[in-house]
Design an enzyme around this catalytic site. Structure first.
Site, PDB file in Angstrom:
ATOM      1  N   VAL A  88       0.917  -1.176  -0.050  1.00  0.00           N
ATOM      2  CA  VAL A  88      -0.139  -0.155   0.009  1.00  0.00           C
ATOM      3  C   VAL A  88       0.795   0.962  -0.096  1.00  0.00           C
ATOM      4  CG1 VAL A  88      -1.880   1.253   1.192  1.00  0.00           C
ATOM      5  CG2 VAL A  88      -1.472  -1.336   1.418  1.00  0.00           C
ATOM      6  N   LYS A  89       0.498   2.198  -0.806  1.00  0.00           N
ATOM      7  CA  LYS A  89       1.191   3.372  -0.814  1.00  0.00           C
ATOM      8  C   LYS A  89       0.078   4.386  -0.161  1.00  0.00           C
ATOM      9  CE  LYS A  89       2.697   7.132  -3.991  1.00  0.00           C
ATOM     10  NZ  LYS A  89       2.859   7.467  -5.511  1.00  0.00           N
ATOM     11  N   THR A  90       0.775   5.302   0.919  1.00  0.00           N
ATOM     12  CA  THR A  90       0.151   6.331   1.494  1.00  0.00           C
ATOM     13  C   THR A  90       0.678   7.501   2.059  1.00  0.00           C
ATOM     14  OG1 THR A  90      -1.747   6.513   3.328  1.00  0.00           O
ATOM     15  CG2 THR A  90       0.196   5.290   4.072  1.00  0.00           C
TER      16      THR A  90
END
Length: 290
Positions: free
Chosen positions: A201-203
């Site tokens: 996940v990219k956040t």
């Protein structure tokens, strides 16, 4: 359906992640060999970290500053990145096939900056992703957005296709203008993405409670570079994120919009892979800039 009348916020985020035998990334030891092999082209197996270079902005922004000519701005940086996050158009027209980097292929799209950005759909077939030898597929997820359910469905459709072909999916959490960017929101967005099948996940990094975001997400998290800031500040954010559990960074504007992109990317690598402090990394940046 679960009762929503007594929805309690979690409190137990302490302690290191349970050690997994046989693979260098959390939450993925049970995946198929091909998927783990592709993740190893994105994350360095030596330390389980990654420096991704993002230049997929044109898929909704057009030729933004620093990306007017990919052949001039991006090609000189390719050797320093662990992985490249780009569109299939940029890949085929600009990136040499012998570049040797893991390709994180932008797979969602549709609206431009002139329209509602959350109204995305799948923009790449799984067959073309296989032809391009993609190491991973990136899809935007709009938790709390106008088209939240649609974006989740897009992600899960891609996860199903990826599982069938051994290609991991990166869920990119998008935040609307009117939404609060805090740890509670990012815990929600990242956990939903992981629970529904994203392999990583990219956040965004947040100053307070980011360690709870990484702790509560059962798969690796990489942070977005976000808008352009001063180099020392970007390096500080990268350092804090890594120290608080992120498995890497995916920087775009803070690299290619820097006055010295190659020096900045080297400094980022120093933070992620070599444990440089922000001050030491900035010293490296200044040294390489001259």
């Amino acid at each position: 359906m679960a009762d929503l009348d007594d929805l309690r916020e979690g409190t137990d985020y302490s302690g290191a992640a349970t050690t997994e035998k046989g693979f260098h990334l959390k939450g993925l030891s049970g995946q198929d060999w091909g998927l783990r092999a592709r993740m190893s082209r994105v994350f360095d197996p030596a330390d389980g970290k990654t420096v991704m270079l993002a230049f997929d902005h044109g898929y909704f922004q057009g030729p933004t500053s620093g990306l007017e000519r990919l052949d001039r701005s991006i090609l000189p940086l390719v050797t320093q990145a662990d992985a490249l996050m780009c569109t299939r158009g940029a890949l085929r027209t600009t990136i040499p096939a012998d570049n040797g980097k893991g390709i994180v292929l932008r797979a969602s799209g549709g609206p431009s900056v002139l329209k509602e950005l959350s109204d995305e759909e799948l923009a790449v077939s799984i067959d073309d992703a296989v032809r391009l030898d993609a190491a991973a597929l990136a899809v935007q997820v709009f938790i709390g957005g106008e088209n939240e359910t649609k974006s989740i469905k897009t992600m899960t459709t891609l996860v199903d296709q990826g599982q069938a072909t051994g290609i991991p999916v990166l869920a990119v959490t998008a935040v609307g203008r009117d939404m609060v960017r805090d740890a509670r929101y990012f815990r929600l967005a990242t956990r939903i993405s992981a629970e529904l099948g994203a392999s990583f996940v990219k956040t965004y990094y947040v100053e307070e409670g980011f360690e709870t975001v990484t702790s509560a997400c059962p798969v690796p998290i990489v942070i977005a570079g976000g808008k352009k800031v001063e180099e020392k500040e970007a390096l500080r954010v990268a350092y804090r994120a890594i120290q608080e559990g992120a498995a890497g960074v995916d920087m775009g504007r803070n690299v290619f919009q820097s006055a010295h992109p190659a020096a900045m990317l080297s400094a980022v690598r120093g933070v992620v892979h070599d444990g440089l402090t922000p001050d030491d990394a900035f010293d490296l940046f200044e040294t390489l800039s001259h």
